[in-house]
Design a protein around this motif. Structure first.
Motif, PDB file in Angstrom:
ATOM      1  N   GLY A  52       0.820  -1.205   0.000  1.00 35.92           N
ATOM      2  CA  GLY A  52       0.000   0.000   0.000  1.00 35.92           C
ATOM      3  C   GLY A  52       0.856   1.258   0.000  1.00 35.92           C
ATOM      4  O   GLY A  52       0.655   2.167  -0.815  1.00 35.92           O
ATOM      5  N   LEU A  81      -5.406   2.170   2.800  1.00 38.25           N
ATOM      6  CA  LEU A  81      -5.988   1.103   1.985  1.00 38.25           C
ATOM      7  C   LEU A  81      -5.204  -0.196   2.162  1.00 38.25           C
ATOM      8  O   LEU A  81      -5.774  -1.286   2.207  1.00 38.25           O
ATOM      9  N   GLY A  82      -3.867  -0.052   2.258  1.00 34.73           N
ATOM     10  CA  GLY A  82      -3.018  -1.230   2.482  1.00 34.73           C
ATOM     11  C   GLY A  82      -3.353  -1.899   3.806  1.00 34.73           C
ATOM     12  O   GLY A  82      -3.408  -3.131   3.891  1.00 34.73           O
ATOM     13  N   ALA A  85      -6.512  -3.766   3.313  1.00 34.71           N
ATOM     14  CA  ALA A  85      -6.249  -4.983   2.539  1.00 34.71           C
ATOM     15  C   ALA A  85      -5.558  -6.024   3.409  1.00 34.71           C
ATOM     16  O   ALA A  85      -5.848  -7.223   3.306  1.00 34.71           O
TER      17      ALA A  85
END
Lengths: 115, 250
Positions: A52, A81-82, A85
């Motif tokens: 990310g 976002l990483g 995820a």
């Protein structure tokens, strides 16, 4: 005596088939160790954060290349976002693990006695 | 005497070689990789050369490793995944032999180098991507689009893409970190034995304790060596399965 031999063999064949059928669902895979599980989760989460961050850094670099100064906007956004995820990866790994444990229960002592 | 537990991971050139400004020396790393590849091929060919119906011990070892990978692939990728058997089997055997060769005292662990494990992982992911596009065309990209309303997709698609890109990293780091940690631990405890043994008196007697611990860790490392090869292979299968069947297999 000799006439009994095929009968015996057939019986043995049937017993072997039974055992094989019983073991069919239980694939020959080693059970996951505690440390294996821990290292799997840790790498899943860490790798996602890394990717990310790298993704965001790359986007910032790309935009900076065209004279648009976005740094550190994309790094921040993609780092978050990483993280998401990564947590998703860990959850997926956990559910895979659960499914595996549910599908292959530990062989009971009873099975071993029969064999 | 300075003891560095990380010294065992140093890459030393054996035959220095420079081509076009690049250092392409034949190193201890290259030597071990050649040995691993040779040993694996020799073992499998020699063990299967007799092809007897009632297998000898070596032949049944070769057959067991074959069946182990074949069963694993069948259960995780299904019948059509078996086309990739040679690929997965090669990776499994290479990683397994590298890990076991690293267990020989004084040798070198190929898989403790991130360059090696990341190359292997990249190879796996590239195979997955190529397979996906060959099998599904651009439909493969549906892998990144979960079932959700469109306004969530703006967030979910980047997350899925990042999640996909973490695979080669988590795959390579897991193998590399396990090998690095295990061998460092062994070297550290080995250092304790030498230091305590050289201290003299009662302390010398105490050096038995870390020695005993080394034996235990060695056994654990043998298990880890196998387990990590297995994990690498099974994750390869899982990723291949996704490329072959997209979402419908779940």
């Amino acid at each position: 005596m000799a006439a009994q031999e095929p009968e015996k063999l057939r019986e043995l064949g049937k017993r072997l088939d039974d055992v094989q059928k019983r073991n069919a669902g239980r694939a020959a895979r080693p059970p996951p160790t505690q440390m294996g599980i821990a290292s799997r989760f840790a790498t899943e989460l860490g790798a996602a954060l890394l990717v990310g961050g790298a993704f965001g850094w790359g986007l910032d670099w790309l935009f900076g290349h065209f004279g648009i100064h976005t740094r550190p906007l994309f790094i921040v956004v993609f780092f978050v976002l990483g993280a998401v995820a990564g947590i998703r990866n860990v959850m997926r790994a956990a559910s895979e693990l659960n499914a595996e444990i549910a599908a292959h229960p530990a062989p009971s002592a009873k099975d071993d006695e029969e064999n | 005497m300075a003891m560095n537990p990380m010294e065992q991971f140093a890459i030393k050139p054996i035959v220095p070689l420079h081509i076009g400004g690049y250092d392409v020396s034949f190193t201890n790393q290259s030597l071990l990789m050649v040995l691993v590849a040779l040993a694996a091929s020799l073992f499998l060919t020699l063990a299967m050369s007799k092809r007897s119906l009632v297998p000898s011990r070596t032949q049944s070892m070769a057959e067991m490793s074959y069946e182990f990978v074949a069963n694993m692939m069948q259960s995780s990728t299904g019948e059509d995944g078996l086309r990739f058997f040679p690929f997965v089997f090669t990776i499994f055997v290479f990683v397994l032999f590298s890990n076991f060769f690293g267990m020989i005292p004084g040798s070198f662990t190929v898989t403790s180098q991130i360059a090696v494990t990341f190359s292997l992982a990249s190879l796996v992911i590239l195979t997955v991507i190529v397979t996906g596009f060959v099998k599904h065309g651009f439909g493969f990209l549906k892998l990144f689009v979960p079932k959700a309303p469109w306004y969530l997709l703006i967030l979910l698609v980047p997350i899925e893409v990042i999640s996909f890109l973490t695979r080669p990293i988590s795959l390579s780091v897991r193998l590399f970190a396990n090998m690095l940690a295990g061998h460092t631990m062994l070297a550290v405890f080995g250092g304790f034995v030498v230091l305590l043994g050289g201290a003299g008196g009662v302390l010398s007697l105490l050096s038995i304790a870390p020695m005993a611990l080394i034996v235990a860790i060695m056994l654990l490392e043998l298990l880890v060596a196998f387990l990590q090869a297995y994990v690498f292979a099974i994750l390869t299968c899982i990723y291949l399965n996704e490329a072959l069947h997209l979402h419908d297999s779940h």
